[in-house]
Write a protein that holds these residues in place. Sequence first.
Motif, short mmCIF file in Angstrom:
data_model
loop_
_atom_site.label_atom_id
_atom_site.label_comp_id
_atom_site.label_asym_id
_atom_site.label_seq_id
_atom_site.Cartn_x
_atom_site.Cartn_y
_atom_site.Cartn_z
N SER A 76 0.81 -1.21 0.00
CA SER A 76 0.00 0.00 0.00
C SER A 76 0.85 1.27 0.00
O SER A 76 1.62 1.51 0.93
CB SER A 76 -0.92 0.00 1.23
OG SER A 76 -1.52 1.26 1.41
N ILE A 78 -0.38 4.18 0.46
CA ILE A 78 -0.91 4.98 1.57
C ILE A 78 -0.31 4.51 2.89
O ILE A 78 0.01 5.33 3.76
CB ILE A 78 -2.45 4.90 1.59
CG1 ILE A 78 -3.01 5.73 0.42
CG2 ILE A 78 -3.03 5.39 2.91
CD1 ILE A 78 -4.51 5.65 0.26
N LYS A 81 3.19 5.94 3.08
CA LYS A 81 3.17 7.37 3.40
C LYS A 81 2.74 7.60 4.84
O LYS A 81 3.32 8.44 5.55
CB LYS A 81 2.23 8.10 2.45
CG LYS A 81 2.71 8.15 1.02
CD LYS A 81 3.88 9.09 0.86
CE LYS A 81 3.47 10.54 0.95
NZ LYS A 81 4.59 11.46 0.62
N GLU A 262 -3.29 2.91 -5.54
CA GLU A 262 -2.44 2.98 -4.35
C GLU A 262 -1.76 1.65 -4.05
O GLU A 262 -0.92 1.57 -3.18
CB GLU A 262 -3.24 3.48 -3.14
CG GLU A 262 -4.15 2.48 -2.47
CD GLU A 262 -3.49 1.80 -1.27
OE1 GLU A 262 -2.57 2.36 -0.65
OE2 GLU A 262 -3.92 0.68 -0.98
N ASN A 289 -0.10 6.23 -6.14
CA ASN A 289 -0.38 7.54 -5.56
C ASN A 289 -1.59 7.45 -4.63
O ASN A 289 -2.36 6.49 -4.66
CB ASN A 289 -0.66 8.56 -6.67
CG ASN A 289 -0.52 10.00 -6.22
OD1 ASN A 289 -0.03 10.27 -5.12
ND2 ASN A 289 -0.93 10.93 -7.04
N ASN A 290 -1.75 8.47 -3.80
CA ASN A 290 -2.95 8.66 -3.01
C ASN A 290 -3.92 9.49 -3.83
O ASN A 290 -3.78 10.71 -3.92
CB ASN A 290 -2.62 9.35 -1.69
CG ASN A 290 -3.87 9.79 -0.95
OD1 ASN A 290 -4.82 9.02 -0.82
ND2 ASN A 290 -3.89 11.04 -0.49
N CYS A 291 -4.87 8.82 -4.48
CA CYS A 291 -5.82 9.47 -5.38
C CYS A 291 -5.06 10.32 -6.39
O CYS A 291 -4.16 9.83 -7.04
CB CYS A 291 -6.85 10.27 -4.58
SG CYS A 291 -7.93 9.21 -3.57
N ASP A 293 -3.16 13.14 -5.75
CA ASP A 293 -2.21 14.05 -5.12
C ASP A 293 -1.18 14.53 -6.14
O ASP A 293 -0.58 13.71 -6.86
CB ASP A 293 -1.47 13.35 -3.96
CG ASP A 293 -2.30 13.26 -2.70
OD1 ASP A 293 -3.46 13.73 -2.71
OD2 ASP A 293 -1.80 12.70 -1.70
N GLN A 311 -10.95 0.07 3.17
CA GLN A 311 -9.52 0.27 3.27
C GLN A 311 -8.99 -0.79 4.21
O GLN A 311 -9.30 -0.78 5.40
CB GLN A 311 -9.19 1.67 3.78
CG GLN A 311 -7.69 1.98 3.80
CD GLN A 311 -7.42 3.42 4.20
OE1 GLN A 311 -8.08 3.96 5.09
NE2 GLN A 311 -6.45 4.05 3.56
N ILE A 319 -12.61 7.18 0.89
CA ILE A 319 -11.71 7.07 -0.26
C ILE A 319 -12.46 7.48 -1.53
O ILE A 319 -11.94 8.25 -2.35
CB ILE A 319 -11.16 5.65 -0.39
CG1 ILE A 319 -10.37 5.26 0.86
CG2 ILE A 319 -10.26 5.53 -1.62
CD1 ILE A 319 -9.94 3.81 0.89
#
Length: 389
Positions: A76, A78, A81, A262, A289-291, A293, A311, A319
Amino acid sequence: MKTELTLQDKQFTLLRFPKRSNEILQAWDAGDEYIINHVSEMGLSSGKNILILNDNFGALSCWFAQDHQVTMMSDSFISHKGALKNLQRNQCAKIQFLTCLDDIPQGIDLVLMQIPKSNRLLTWQLSKLRSSLPENCPVIAVNKAKEIHTSTLNLFEKHLGTTTTSLAWKKHRLVFSTPNCQSILAVPAECEWPVDGEDIILSNYANVYSGENLDLGARFMLQHLPVDEELRHIIDLGCGNGILSIKAGQLNPQARITSIDESFMAVASAKKNLERNLGTERNIQVIANNCLDGMKDNSTYLVLCNPPFHQNNTITDHIAWQMFCDAKDALNHSGKLLVVGNRHLEYQIKLSRLFGKEHVTVIAENDKFVILEAIKNNDLTKPNHKDIY
């Protein structure tokens, strides 16, 4: 919502990623606490090499980084991060970040695992552990007790080795396993299959959603993708194995394609599938990526979206909401967002709040799914996303 994890005379401030002002979900769960308490009772000496699998937002990584060399392996983006932000927030020692497609490091002394939702990913990870770890290396896994079935334990026995379980604590249970099964079973890195009724062949890594056949929402969406010679850029948000990107690219050969997910395994699968089915000469970009961003505002003509409604093991619609908000920002004036989702999720209400009711249309529907089109109108006052969530 608690943000302070206090256990064994240690305290950490932990937040989910991305940070939201109206967050109602914690960045750790009782399973993290159970593992921390158990390892503390083991009396583990400092300086060990610890591999942590599927650490959701870095609670375990933060906890053990103080006294040990930690490697976090997750599929993931996400989670990567989130863990990095929490490590920085608590001034923890640096750790090594790996994806599930990377090799397991040598010299691991202890493995801690949050059992993943996907049995395909679990099987892949257990197989990699068995082929990489010494036989005396303990593996401690955790999940909600109701999610640990006999079939789960059988996977540990078959692909890793001798396996036992703990008593339940706060509705969670630990799984103890040793990498000593005599037959090391090779698990294919990916599976390949043709899409019925389409000139498309897909290859999926272990954690890609709907791994061995097309999910029904995506199949329904394939029948309603637009053909428009004016389209110059298409974004597939939450691309999975890239099926919508491929079909949209076939229908619109002039369009540049950006596929985003993601999941590192989804990104790797989508890149391979797009190149195989559209050719290596096409203008294609595939991103973890996160959506959206970092995506420029007003930069695309069409966004395709088949949103997740969970999630990890948490059912949530935040999300999808972020996907819709980011898509609106990225669209040009009169650009379109095309969404497929289960009827009961009522995405039409959310999209109407964001785009305006008069700009949201039902394109198609059946007993289970609905496809919605939302058109951006720059004449509308831009709403505050946080206020209307």
